[in-house]
Design an enzyme around this catalytic site. Structure first.
Site, PDB file in Angstrom:
ATOM      1  N   GLU A 192       0.924  -1.409   0.000  1.00 53.79           N
ATOM      2  CA  GLU A 192      -0.262   0.095   0.093  1.00 53.79           C
ATOM      3  C   GLU A 192       0.941   1.268   0.005  1.00 53.79           C
ATOM      4  O   GLU A 192       0.505   2.346   0.405  1.00 53.79           O
ATOM      5  CB  GLU A 192      -1.053  -0.047   1.206  1.00 53.79           C
ATOM      6  CG  GLU A 192      -1.741  -1.248   1.412  1.00 53.79           C
ATOM      7  CD  GLU A 192      -2.369  -1.950   0.313  1.00 53.79           C
ATOM      8  OE1 GLU A 192      -2.596  -1.364  -0.649  1.00 53.79           O
ATOM      9  OE2 GLU A 192      -2.749  -3.061   0.556  1.00 53.79           O
ATOM     10  N   ARG A 244       6.335   8.675  -6.329  1.00 58.75           N
ATOM     11  CA  ARG A 244       5.117   8.372  -7.636  1.00 58.75           C
ATOM     12  C   ARG A 244       5.008   9.696  -8.099  1.00 58.75           C
ATOM     13  O   ARG A 244       4.848  10.768  -7.484  1.00 58.75           O
ATOM     14  CB  ARG A 244       4.026   7.717  -6.933  1.00 58.75           C
ATOM     15  CG  ARG A 244       2.978   7.641  -7.985  1.00 58.75           C
ATOM     16  CD  ARG A 244       2.203   6.664  -7.720  1.00 58.75           C
ATOM     17  NE  ARG A 244       0.943   7.420  -6.608  1.00 58.75           N
ATOM     18  CZ  ARG A 244      -0.199   6.787  -6.502  1.00 58.75           C
ATOM     19  NH1 ARG A 244      -0.901   5.843  -7.403  1.00 58.75           N
ATOM     20  NH2 ARG A 244      -1.023   7.297  -5.802  1.00 58.75           N
ATOM     21  N   GLY A 261     -11.171   4.031 -18.848  1.00 64.16           N
ATOM     22  CA  GLY A 261     -12.505   4.405 -18.776  1.00 64.16           C
ATOM     23  C   GLY A 261     -12.910   4.967 -20.231  1.00 64.16           C
ATOM     24  O   GLY A 261     -14.409   5.402 -20.553  1.00 64.16           O
ATOM     25  N   ASP A 354      -0.747  -1.338  -9.792  1.00 62.27           N
ATOM     26  CA  ASP A 354      -1.289  -2.529  -9.491  1.00 62.27           C
ATOM     27  C   ASP A 354      -1.026  -3.287 -10.700  1.00 62.27           C
ATOM     28  O   ASP A 354      -1.595  -2.818 -11.840  1.00 62.27           O
ATOM     29  CB  ASP A 354      -2.426  -2.651  -8.986  1.00 62.27           C
ATOM     30  CG  ASP A 354      -2.453  -2.303  -7.310  1.00 62.27           C
ATOM     31  OD1 ASP A 354      -1.515  -2.337  -6.795  1.00 62.27           O
ATOM     32  OD2 ASP A 354      -3.489  -1.880  -6.779  1.00 62.27           O
ATOM     33  N   TRP A 408      -0.387   5.258  -0.031  1.00 55.81           N
ATOM     34  CA  TRP A 408      -1.386   5.667  -1.105  1.00 55.81           C
ATOM     35  C   TRP A 408      -2.579   5.259  -0.675  1.00 55.81           C
ATOM     36  O   TRP A 408      -3.073   4.786   0.510  1.00 55.81           O
ATOM     37  CB  TRP A 408      -0.949   5.138  -2.397  1.00 55.81           C
ATOM     38  CG  TRP A 408      -1.095   3.753  -2.815  1.00 55.81           C
ATOM     39  CD1 TRP A 408      -1.352   2.640  -2.107  1.00 55.81           C
ATOM     40  CD2 TRP A 408      -0.565   3.052  -4.137  1.00 55.81           C
ATOM     41  NE1 TRP A 408      -1.512   1.526  -2.582  1.00 55.81           N
ATOM     42  CE2 TRP A 408      -0.889   1.593  -3.669  1.00 55.81           C
ATOM     43  CE3 TRP A 408      -0.028   3.376  -4.966  1.00 55.81           C
ATOM     44  CZ2 TRP A 408      -0.445   0.690  -4.766  1.00 55.81           C
ATOM     45  CZ3 TRP A 408       0.403   2.550  -6.006  1.00 55.81           C
ATOM     46  CH2 TRP A 408       0.102   1.119  -6.135  1.00 55.81           C
ATOM     47  N   ASP A 468      -4.867  -7.532   2.866  1.00 57.13           N
ATOM     48  CA  ASP A 468      -6.263  -7.609   2.081  1.00 57.13           C
ATOM     49  C   ASP A 468      -7.653  -7.753   3.123  1.00 57.13           C
ATOM     50  O   ASP A 468      -8.526  -7.232   2.535  1.00 57.13           O
ATOM     51  CB  ASP A 468      -5.861  -8.851   1.405  1.00 57.13           C
ATOM     52  CG  ASP A 468      -4.840  -8.856   0.274  1.00 57.13           C
ATOM     53  OD1 ASP A 468      -4.918  -8.004  -0.761  1.00 57.13           O
ATOM     54  OD2 ASP A 468      -3.845  -9.203   0.830  1.00 57.13           O
TER      55      ASP A 468
END
Length: 529
Positions: A192, A244, A261, A354, A408, A468
């Site tokens: 994460e 990042r 999208g 990811d 994040w 998770d």
């Protein structure tokens, strides 16, 4: 002809992770499908694209972190056998769809799907079902840089109360990576992207040289970052933190403006597993009658927020991929050209994602990765692909800073994994970690049965600590499953601890646990001592 030196660097970092789900006692355990879907929709398609780039002589460079839990499942014989059965069932379903659907375009789409599944089946056979081995081959050839991650993807800042638990998450991961790939990892993915000052000391103790943090970790660090996130910083002990880049993340991740999208891309949610009568799904239907996604989808996104879905057009989607890859590189080029004059070295764009975004959530994602590297190789973008470790070899002098505590996800400070629906788990995890430390110190030289019980107790604790479960509780998806997993692993840990303390270990039950939760076979409980 020698290509001119690029004015900037682009570092893709893909993080591949799934929680450990393995149920040999169930022939069709629902959550095991997470792995089968990820292999068929993400890991094999990405591997296929990587191998195409290699075959065409394109020198792509990419970092891929592989979580130990995912690595254990990808190397598990039972799960690999179940996956190939899953893939063959999907091939038969696509073949049936080609012959029975009345719409010509749907028959065409079913044929496209069958061709893709057959190509992935052939790749699986070619690498003998060993996806990690194929990744390792690409690393040896200089294309990939493989990193590890915390053993069971625990949010490490939430373990710092117990240094032994923190050390075990890192130590088990490094050991497992070395056993599986034959080399020690040099980079580490913080689950994460969750960082807290001091974590770098544990990483350094295990020979790890760098990690990735979110943008605000660098921006709000102990000193103002001279180059922002466009060059790494060294923690005081010499471990490098790479920040990042927010722009490249937004263009790919954003639900509002991100590429996935686009209305011409394949719709993730519309699946024949929900559209067809159960009888037509054949063996692809879950034996309990539960509706599940098959991965065979015929519709495109069409309009955001609308139930109206038009047929998917693969050729148009591929055209959009090429446009988006060019757009992505155009913006990265503009960034480095604007930044180049202000830095004393080429600016670095770090783009972490990811891995499962590419292919699972975004069907066209692997093709996008391939096209980005093809366009980079063709030239004209003033960018060179690089890995963080390669960057450090070229630029060994960097600013010293302690990054800020951060993660994040929503809120940026571990909120997702520590809010109202999941905060209850931590008091139990903390007590169990303290108890594991006590047991490890109390039994420096146990008999063989007690040693097995101590190692299994450590496995159960590690599995309970997975991020998770907290994430699933917060997002309210498979909440009952996540709660059961935490409670089950902690209950097993408690029973093992009581048996060890009392000198009454149930050997048959222990063997059952070792068979079910069989990851990390060489785990040494003394990491907690």
């Amino acid at each position: 002809m020698v290509k001119p030196a690029a004015r900037g660097y682009l570092a893709f970092v893909l993080h591949a992770h799934l929680p450990f789900v393995r149920h040999p006692e169930h022939p069709a355990f629902l959550e095991e499908r997470w792995l089968y879907e990820a292999i068929a929709e993400c890991y094999l398609p990405l591997l296929l694209r990587f191998r195409r780039l290699r075959a065409d002589g394109i020198p792509f460079r990419l970092t891929m972190s592989v979580s130990p839990t995912l690595l254990a499942m990808l190397r598990d014989d039972l799960l690999r056998e179940r996956f190939i059965r899953h893939l063959m069932v999907l091939e038969e379903l696509a073949r049936a769809e080609m012959h029975r659907r009345p719409e010509p375009h749907v028959r065409y789409l079913a044929g496209v799907q069958l061709e893709r599944l057959s190509e992935l089946h052939a790749l699986w056979d070619e690498v003998r079902g060993d996806v990690p081995g194929a990744w390792a081959e690409l690393e040896r050839e200089g294309f990939l840089d493989l990193w590890t991650c915390a053993a069971t993807h625990a949010v490490l800042p939430l373990l710092t109360y117990c240094p032994e638990a923190l050390r075990a998450q890192v130590g088990v991961a490094v050991q497992h990576h070395r056993e599986q790939f034959g080399v020690a990892p040099r980079g580490f993915w913080l689950p994460e992207c969750a960082y807290e000052p001091g974590l770098e000391e544990v990483l350094a103790d295990h020979g790890l040289r760098c990690f990735v943090v979110d943008t605000h970790a660098i921006e709000h660090g102990s000193v103002v970052p001279r180059w922002g996130v466009y060059a790494p910083v060294f923690c005081p002990n010499g471990v490098a933190a790479f920040g990042r880049d927010p722009e490249s993340s937004r263009q790919v991740w954003s639900a509002e403006s991100g590429y996935p999208g686009d209305p011409w891309y394949r719709d993730f949610y519309r699946d024949i597993g929900f559209d067809l009568p159960l009888a037509d799904l054949g063996p692809a239907a879950h034996p309990d009658g539960i509706r599940v996604a098959t991965g065979i989808k015929y519709h495109r996104i069409t309009e955001r927020g609308s139930d109206r879905k038009e047929w998917y057009e693969p050729r148009v989607a591929s055209e959009r991929v090429l446009e988006h890859a060019g757009h992505f590189l155009l913006h990265r080029t503009s960034q480095v050209q604007w930044l180049a004059g202000a830095l004393d070295r080429p600016p670095l764009i770090v783009a972490p994602y990811d891995a499962e975004l590419f292919g699972h959530w975004w069907y066209e994602g692997p093709e996008f990765i391939e096209q980005v590297f093809r366009l980079l190789h063709a030239g004209g973008h003033d960018l060179e692909p690089i890995t963080p470790l390669e960057y450090l070899r070229r630029h060994p002098v960097n600013q010293v800073q302690v990054p800020a505590a951060s993660s994040w996800g929503a809120g940026g400070y571990n909120y997702v994994w520590l809010e109202g629906t999941n905060a209850w788990i931590y008091r139990h995890l903390h007590l169990a970690a303290d108890d594991m430390t006590r047991l490890a110190r109390a039994w420096p030289r146990p008999d063989p049965l007690t040693r097995r019980a101590l190692c299994q107790a450590a496995r159960e604790l590690l599995l309970a600590q997975s991020s998770d479960w907290a994430f699933i509780m917060m997002t309210r998806t498979s909440v009952d499953f996540a709660v059961r997993r935490v409670k089950a692993h902690l209950a097993r840990f408690r029973r093992l601890a009581r048996g060890i303390d009392a000198g009454r270990i149930d050997a048959a039950w222990l063997a059952e646990l070792e068979s079910r939760d069989n990851l990390f076979p060489n785990l040494d409980y003394r990491m907690y001592a």
